[in-house]
Design a protein around this motif. Structure first.
Motif, mmCIF file in Angstrom:
data_model
loop_
_atom_site.group_PDB
_atom_site.id
_atom_site.type_symbol
_atom_site.label_atom_id
_atom_site.label_comp_id
_atom_site.label_asym_id
_atom_site.label_seq_id
_atom_site.Cartn_x
_atom_site.Cartn_y
_atom_site.Cartn_z
ATOM 1 N N LYS A 1 0.456 -2.032 8.764
ATOM 2 C CA LYS A 1 -0.628 -2.583 9.576
ATOM 3 C C LYS A 1 -0.248 -3.876 10.294
ATOM 4 O O LYS A 1 -1.093 -4.518 10.923
ATOM 5 C CB LYS A 1 -1.846 -2.840 8.687
ATOM 6 C CG LYS A 1 -2.380 -1.577 8.010
ATOM 7 C CD LYS A 1 -3.544 -1.907 7.080
ATOM 8 C CE LYS A 1 -4.017 -0.662 6.349
ATOM 9 N NZ LYS A 1 -5.133 -0.973 5.425
ATOM 10 N N VAL B 1 -6.227 1.330 12.132
ATOM 11 C CA VAL B 1 -5.284 0.231 11.938
ATOM 12 C C VAL B 1 -3.868 0.734 11.732
ATOM 13 O O VAL B 1 -2.925 -0.022 11.902
ATOM 14 C CB VAL B 1 -5.706 -0.634 10.732
ATOM 15 C CG1 VAL B 1 -6.946 -1.411 11.056
ATOM 16 C CG2 VAL B 1 -5.904 0.218 9.487
ATOM 17 N N SER B 2 -3.702 2.017 11.387
ATOM 18 C CA SER B 2 -2.353 2.511 11.145
ATOM 19 C C SER B 2 -1.484 2.448 12.384
ATOM 20 O O SER B 2 -0.272 2.429 12.303
ATOM 21 C CB SER B 2 -2.404 3.964 10.632
ATOM 22 O OG SER B 2 -2.967 4.817 11.613
#
Length: 336
Positions: free
Chosen positions: A67, A23-24
């Protein structure tokens, strides 16, 4: 023409899908940092002010908004380039419960990226160029001005804007260090210096405190300052390399700015012709290829760049995005 840029952006957008990225990476699915990741990515505003468009990737990924996709807040951005698209709304998917509070605090929205923006805010450029032109002087080309202004921290004006036919045996080397002040982290060929400064002795409070202190050194304040070197143009003159910097007429340029409003059009034009006698304007595409190509004017190896960095600079993909394409509308691949 648009086929290649579509493939490029699709590749950037689908990388998290193909390679299982976490998700980064969600915040840059469409490759926003391809442009905004450059320190000194700046657009000028009125009255000599400027807006920093750079976003440092590492600082952003460690922020609370790491995110969040950029376009989830920057809702009006739907094409490249998107100059002057400033619409921001943080309540489309997030902050739904405190929407009213967010909307009433719009004046503070610029603070969200405050720690992630790096740029030079002051430079000890003693040339006549700086007497009239601001630190980030390129404003007319709305599409590319931020790209061009980025070079202020790496090149002196004459590297691009010199009438080269008027000079002989030109070489490109690092100039002497100039004082510099940064917003955010320093970047480029900077050097850090630790100095000590004594407070102004004319200050009333300083004089009172000095009465109670016999140690004069205790009044000194430690300060961190920076300097940078930029690539400059040199020409052979009487057997030596002489820098072409237009600093010999800086005093005259300053005097011109002070009396400019009182000059008649003919006198003003005469002065401008004098200051621009060795200056040439260039098409951006020509300027890019002059440096960012294997046959460019800069000897990058002699300047000290590594092989990896030389390859990056010579085959810079962003130059094609900047010079070959018009407007590209971003696909709505991920629902925002």
């Amino acid at each position: 023409m648009y086929k290649h840029i579509i493939i490029l952006l699709l590749g950037i957008a689908l990388m998290p899908v193909f390679f299982g990225a976490g998700v980064s990476s969600a915040s840059d699915r469409l490759g926003c940092l391809t442009c905004h990741g450059y320190p000194g990515f700046v657009t000028p505003e009125k009255a000599g002010k400027f807006k920093v468009l750079h976003i440092d990737e590492q600082k952003h990924l460690s922020s609370p908004h790491a995110k969040v996709d950029c376009r989830q807040c920057h809702i009006s951005v739907n094409k490249i380039p998107h100059a002057e698209e400033t619409g921001v709304d943080c309540t489309t998917k997030c902050h739904l419960n405190d929407k009213n509070n967010i909307l009433t605090a719009k004046s503070s929205l610029s603070d969200y990226h405050k720690e992630e923006k790096f740029a030079i805010i002051k430079l000890g450029d003693k040339s006549s160029c700086r007497a009239c032109h601001p630190l980030y002087p390129h404003a007319n080309n709305v599409k590319l001005r931020a790209f061009i202004n980025m070079h202020s921290g790496f090149l002196v004006c004459q590297v691009c804007h010199l009438k080269k036919d008027d000079f002989s045996a030109l070489t490109y080397e690092w100039n002497a260090p100039e004082s510099v002040e940064f917003r955010g982290n320093p970047y480029g060929t900077f050097k850090k210096h630790e100095t000590e400064e004594k407070p102004d002795g004319t200050n009333v409070m300083t004089r009172i405190l000095k009465v109670f202190s016999s140690d004069d050194k205790s009044q000194a304040v430690k300060k961190t300052v920076f300097s940078i070197s930029r690539i400059a143009v040199f020409s052979e003159y009487q057997g030596n390399n002489k820098i072409i910097l237009n600093d010999e007429d800086a005093a005259r340029a300053k005097e011109f700015t002070e009396k400019e409003k009182n000059l008649n059009p003919a006198a003003k034009e005469k002065e401008l012709q004098y200051f621009h006698k060795s200056v040439v304007k260039k098409e951006v595409s020509m300027s890019c290829e002059e440096c960012h190509s294997p046959n460019g004017i800069l000897d990058l190896k002699k300047l000290g760049f590594t092989e990896t960095r030389i390859n990056d600079l010579q085959y810079l993909n962003i130059k094609h995005l900047a010079t070959r394409y018009g407007v590209f509308y971003l696909p709505n691949l991920f629902g925002h």
